[in-house]
Motif scaffolding. Structure first.
Motif, PDB file in Angstrom:
ATOM      1  N   LEU A 235      76.252  30.678  31.334  1.00  0.00           N
ATOM      2  CA  LEU A 235      74.875  31.061  31.696  1.00  0.00           C
ATOM      3  C   LEU A 235      74.469  31.791  30.556  1.00  0.00           C
ATOM      4  O   LEU A 235      73.175  31.931  30.521  1.00  0.00           O
ATOM      5  N   ARG A 236      75.587  32.669  29.701  1.00  0.00           N
ATOM      6  CA  ARG A 236      74.956  33.378  28.953  1.00  0.00           C
ATOM      7  C   ARG A 236      74.940  32.977  27.277  1.00  0.00           C
ATOM      8  O   ARG A 236      74.805  33.214  26.203  1.00  0.00           O
ATOM      9  N   ARG A 237      75.473  32.015  26.888  1.00  0.00           N
ATOM     10  CA  ARG A 237      75.894  30.926  25.666  1.00  0.00           C
ATOM     11  C   ARG A 237      75.452  29.463  25.698  1.00  0.00           C
ATOM     12  O   ARG A 237      75.680  28.444  26.993  1.00  0.00           O
ATOM     13  N   GLY A 238      75.160  28.982  25.050  1.00  0.00           N
ATOM     14  CA  GLY A 238      75.032  27.052  24.747  1.00  0.00           C
ATOM     15  C   GLY A 238      75.228  27.079  22.869  1.00  0.00           C
ATOM     16  O   GLY A 238      75.328  28.002  22.181  1.00  0.00           O
ATOM     17  N   LYS A 239      75.423  26.148  22.756  1.00  0.00           N
ATOM     18  CA  LYS A 239      75.270  25.543  21.685  1.00  0.00           C
ATOM     19  C   LYS A 239      73.562  25.196  21.239  1.00  0.00           C
ATOM     20  O   LYS A 239      73.721  24.150  21.939  1.00  0.00           O
ATOM     21  N   PHE A 240      73.080  25.380  20.793  1.00  0.00           N
ATOM     22  CA  PHE A 240      71.894  24.839  20.173  1.00  0.00           C
ATOM     23  C   PHE A 240      71.243  23.910  19.422  1.00  0.00           C
ATOM     24  O   PHE A 240      72.155  24.262  17.761  1.00  0.00           O
ATOM     25  N   CYS A 241      70.770  22.340  19.440  1.00  0.00           N
ATOM     26  CA  CYS A 241      71.692  21.957  18.163  1.00  0.00           C
ATOM     27  C   CYS A 241      69.244  21.518  18.592  1.00  0.00           C
ATOM     28  O   CYS A 241      69.069  20.684  19.094  1.00  0.00           O
ATOM     29  N   VAL A 242      68.930  21.197  17.039  1.00  0.00           N
ATOM     30  CA  VAL A 242      67.135  20.604  16.805  1.00  0.00           C
ATOM     31  C   VAL A 242      67.894  19.225  15.772  1.00  0.00           C
ATOM     32  O   VAL A 242      68.663  19.668  14.770  1.00  0.00           O
ATOM     33  N   ARG A 243      66.921  18.317  16.182  1.00  0.00           N
ATOM     34  CA  ARG A 243      66.500  17.673  14.985  1.00  0.00           C
ATOM     35  C   ARG A 243      65.388  17.347  14.669  1.00  0.00           C
ATOM     36  O   ARG A 243      64.450  17.583  14.956  1.00  0.00           O
ATOM     37  N   VAL A 244      64.769  17.380  13.619  1.00  0.00           N
ATOM     38  CA  VAL A 244      63.565  17.758  12.389  1.00  0.00           C
ATOM     39  C   VAL A 244      63.725  15.983  12.553  1.00  0.00           C
ATOM     40  O   VAL A 244      64.658  16.317  11.055  1.00  0.00           O
ATOM     41  N   LYS A 245      62.449  15.625  12.193  1.00  0.00           N
ATOM     42  CA  LYS A 245      61.898  14.302  11.491  1.00  0.00           C
ATOM     43  C   LYS A 245      61.350  14.735  10.604  1.00  0.00           C
ATOM     44  O   LYS A 245      59.995  14.987  10.257  1.00  0.00           O
ATOM     45  N   ARG A 246      61.868  13.778   9.131  1.00  0.00           N
ATOM     46  CA  ARG A 246      60.930  14.199   8.089  1.00  0.00           C
ATOM     47  C   ARG A 246      59.708  13.178   7.741  1.00  0.00           C
ATOM     48  O   ARG A 246      59.926  12.404   8.570  1.00  0.00           O
ATOM     49  N   ARG A 247      58.843  13.865   6.717  1.00  0.00           N
ATOM     50  CA  ARG A 247      57.743  13.388   6.667  1.00  0.00           C
ATOM     51  C   ARG A 247      58.181  11.842   5.562  1.00  0.00           C
ATOM     52  O   ARG A 247      57.973  10.719   5.406  1.00  0.00           O
ATOM     53  N   ASN A 248      59.259  12.082   5.218  1.00  0.00           N
ATOM     54  CA  ASN A 248      59.781  10.703   4.254  1.00  0.00           C
ATOM     55  C   ASN A 248      60.837  10.006   5.010  1.00  0.00           C
ATOM     56  O   ASN A 248      61.609   9.223   4.935  1.00  0.00           O
ATOM     57  N   GLY A 249      60.914  10.219   6.428  1.00  0.00           N
ATOM     58  CA  GLY A 249      61.876   9.410   7.311  1.00  0.00           C
ATOM     59  C   GLY A 249      63.340   9.524   7.983  1.00  0.00           C
ATOM     60  O   GLY A 249      64.118   9.727   8.463  1.00  0.00           O
TER      61      GLY A 249
END
Length: 309
Positions: A235-249
């Motif tokens: 409830l207080r901790r987690g793993k933050f995972c973010v994926r970004v699509k770049r303009r070059n694919g």
């Protein structure tokens, strides 16, 4: 780029299925992170460090009064917030039942109880009307009609309870392609929906954040008692995972640990071992796409999906 700063510019990937304890944990953390991003973006807009003139919040899972208290806790003056913050309230009376009770005299008041600028939605199933209402509120923020605004949706999962995936996807697509919408972000609880439904919404997102549990559940005779303790930790901790699509694919990813403290959410780097493992899972692919001018303009916008599993 202001929404990317608000989201901490973190890049990552999805997670594995998990127990009902962990689902509850990550639903709670997802709301904390949504509030964090909304607060950070509000600060950028208030300080005129954003390309957006304001925020239109599409409130489905929490009341306008909740968001009023959130703004107050961050030091914002709610009296003057109407110049840059407006709410489309789909929480107070989403299906119009309270309005009918008001007409019959069964209740006396339909107010959201908030002093923020609020438009009450009485039919959340009518997405065309919702789209028009969002644009109307956004135009009030843009002043001369040339400014741009950000749209935040606090629970796409709540919206999917009332309408189809294709209809919601069409609404999001219409918002992302509108000239005055500078960025769009929403919260989605992945465990509540089929894979094909979440995939359709993820497809149109240029950034996807997923919150995973730091501590995994325990199976076996001691599992239930130990899972209660693990739930409290998650409830207080987690793993933050973010994926970004770049303009070059290409797709770029990064993983960080987040923790909820009294002062707010704190992000810290994961260990080098965890980061190495994460980077080894990143697919190194690139696509050579020929885009039209309209598609190139749409790609310049940021469409952020915050999801919990």
């Amino acid at each position: 780029m202001d929404l990317q700063n608000a989201a901490r510019r973190r890049f990552g990937r999805g997670a594995r299925p998990r127990s009902h304890y962990q689902r509850y944990d990550q639903l709670s953390l997802g709301s904390f992170v949504f509030d964090h991003i909304l607060s950070q973006l509000s600060s950028f807009i208030f300080c005129q460090k954003s390309q957006s003139n304001g925020i239109v919040l599409f409130a489905l899972s929490r009341s306008p009064l909740y968001y009023e208290q959130l703004l107050k806790s961050k030091g914002f003056d709610v009296v003057t917030s109407s110049t840059w913050f407006k709410i489309l309230d789909c929480y107070t009376d989403p299906l119009g039942w309270r309005s009918k009770l008001l007409e019959s005299g069964s209740i006396r008041n339909l107010s959201s109880g908030s002093s923020l600028t609020v438009n009450i939605c009485k039919n959340v199933k009518d997405l065309d009307e919702l789209f028009s209402s969002i644009l109307e509120l956004g135009k009030e923020l843009s002043g001369d009609g040339k400014g741009r605004f950000t749209v935040a949706i606090d629970s796409v999962s709540s919206l999917l309870r009332h309408t189809s995936v294709s209809s919601v996807a069409a609404l999001l697509s219409n918002l992302r392609s509108h000239d005055q919408v500078s960025s769009l972000f929403w919260l989605l609880h992945l465990d509540m929906h089929e894979t094909r439904a979440t995939a359709a919404l993820e497809y149109m997102s240029s950034m996807k954040a997923t919150i995973e549990p730091i501590v995994q559940s325990v199976d076996g005779p001691r599992g239930n008692s130990e899972n209660l303790s693990l739930m409290e930790q998650n409830l207080r901790r987690g793993k933050f995972c973010v994926r970004v699509k770049r303009r070059n694919g290409r797709v770029r990813m990064m993983f960080e640990e987040l923790s909820v403290e009294k002062s707010g959410i704190k992000f810290t780097p994961l260990s080098s071992e965890d980061e190495t493992t994460a980077q080894s899972l990143v697919p190194k692919v690139q696509f050579n796409l020929q885009l039209s001018e309209k598609e190139k303009n749409d790609r310049q916008k940021l469409f952020f999906l915050l999801s919990t599993r």
